[in-house]
Design a protein around this motif. Sequence first.
Motif, short mmCIF file in Angstrom:
data_model
loop_
_atom_site.label_atom_id
_atom_site.label_comp_id
_atom_site.label_asym_id
_atom_site.label_seq_id
_atom_site.Cartn_x
_atom_site.Cartn_y
_atom_site.Cartn_z
N LYS A 119 25.30 68.07 38.34
CA LYS A 119 24.41 69.54 37.87
C LYS A 119 24.85 70.55 38.86
N THR A 120 25.14 70.21 40.18
CA THR A 120 25.82 71.08 41.13
C THR A 120 26.85 70.80 41.86
N ASN A 121 27.72 71.88 41.93
CA ASN A 121 29.21 71.41 42.29
C ASN A 121 29.65 72.55 43.34
N ALA A 122 28.86 72.67 44.37
CA ALA A 122 29.28 73.69 45.40
C ALA A 122 30.69 73.42 46.21
N LEU A 123 30.89 72.32 46.24
CA LEU A 123 32.21 71.88 46.97
C LEU A 123 33.31 72.36 46.30
N THR A 124 33.28 72.16 44.85
CA THR A 124 34.36 72.39 43.88
C THR A 124 34.33 73.92 43.97
N ILE A 125 33.31 74.74 43.88
CA ILE A 125 33.48 76.20 43.70
C ILE A 125 34.13 76.60 45.07
N ASP A 126 33.86 75.94 46.22
CA ASP A 126 34.54 76.32 47.50
C ASP A 126 36.19 75.94 47.25
N LEU A 127 36.42 74.92 46.83
CA LEU A 127 37.85 74.58 46.53
C LEU A 127 38.38 75.35 45.63
N GLY A 128 38.05 75.83 44.88
CA GLY A 128 38.53 76.70 43.62
C GLY A 128 38.85 75.70 42.31
N ILE A 129 38.05 74.73 42.38
CA ILE A 129 38.41 73.54 41.44
C ILE A 129 37.90 74.11 39.90
N PRO A 130 38.75 74.10 38.87
CA PRO A 130 38.19 74.63 37.53
C PRO A 130 37.35 73.52 37.04
#
Length: 349
Positions: free
Chosen positions: A120-131
């Motif tokens: 539901k939340t994916n803050a880490l992947t937003i930081d890493l630039g993961i699509p």
Amino acid sequence: MATPIYEFAQIPRVDPAAPARARTRKVRAAGQAPTVGVIYNPRSHRNLGADFDCSLSPHVHIAQPRARAQLPEALADFAAKGIDLLVINGGDGTVRDVLTCGQAIFGDDWPEIAVLPKGKTNALTIDLGIPDDWTLQDAIDALDQGGRVWRRPIAVSPAEDGASAAGMSRVAGFILGAGAFTKATQAGQSAHKLGAFDSMVVAVTGVWALLQSLFASRANPWRKGARMRIGLGASGVPMEHSGHGDPEMRQLLFASTLERLPAGIRPFGALKNGLKLVAVDQISRRTTALIPLVLLGKLRGGLRERGIHQLTASHFTLSIDDQFILDGEAFPAGDYLIGQGPELAFVTP
């Protein structure tokens, strides 16, 4: 892999005198497929109970632990297999659980890590630039063809047992908050039920928190915050207070080692590297109205005098009489030492 309250007594305890288990290391020949271990959380929002095709490759090993207590065994099995890549299929809470339980297995010698944004939340992947549509195969391909981002997670341990406690019961994650942040997390759960996720949750709860703080009195939980004492560095120097509101209270505490946050917010201003924190006193309504400018990084001058403290620290202590949140889950009131875990290499596209 989630319960309402994650008590420290439930964390797998580690003997600080015992070294982490040695990870089997293998040298891959040119063109040889990597050995991959996947922690798959079927309860994660975007997985919807679907299963991987476990016949993808004999080099891909998939574990589906149904509870946190099963994670150490799965990770130990991966370590024995000498995995080149650890794939975490789930949201921020799954990442937190894997990093927490993996400390006893990998210590400071972790394999490279890839995260599939399935929660539901994916803050880490937003930081890493993961699509959002990144797949297991994409992650495996990126091991040889993609990039790397290095991050150190926040490490939280109970302070009352002294320095030795850090090696015995420690939780690892990337976003920690207290005070109004706890209220915002609760509101975020309601936003999830309405179909809002990731950056949308930040926007919805942020607007609601702003309205509450603008029009409520200081008795309102959104403005009252929580009673907390923050000590900075090895000497535990008390964090200064602006004098706005009750000096024993902080309206909000937010800390992270991430460098890019959902919705593009910049609560730490120009600060970027390491363990960053922002503490907000019981600020005036006039300052509250300026919060959107602060979050966008448009207002930087005079914040400390207004009651907004942005800083970095190697570590800090937190004594709090209310719950705090780490990667979406509530932890009980108490005395804690908050620092950083080992530097981890995350695979990116």
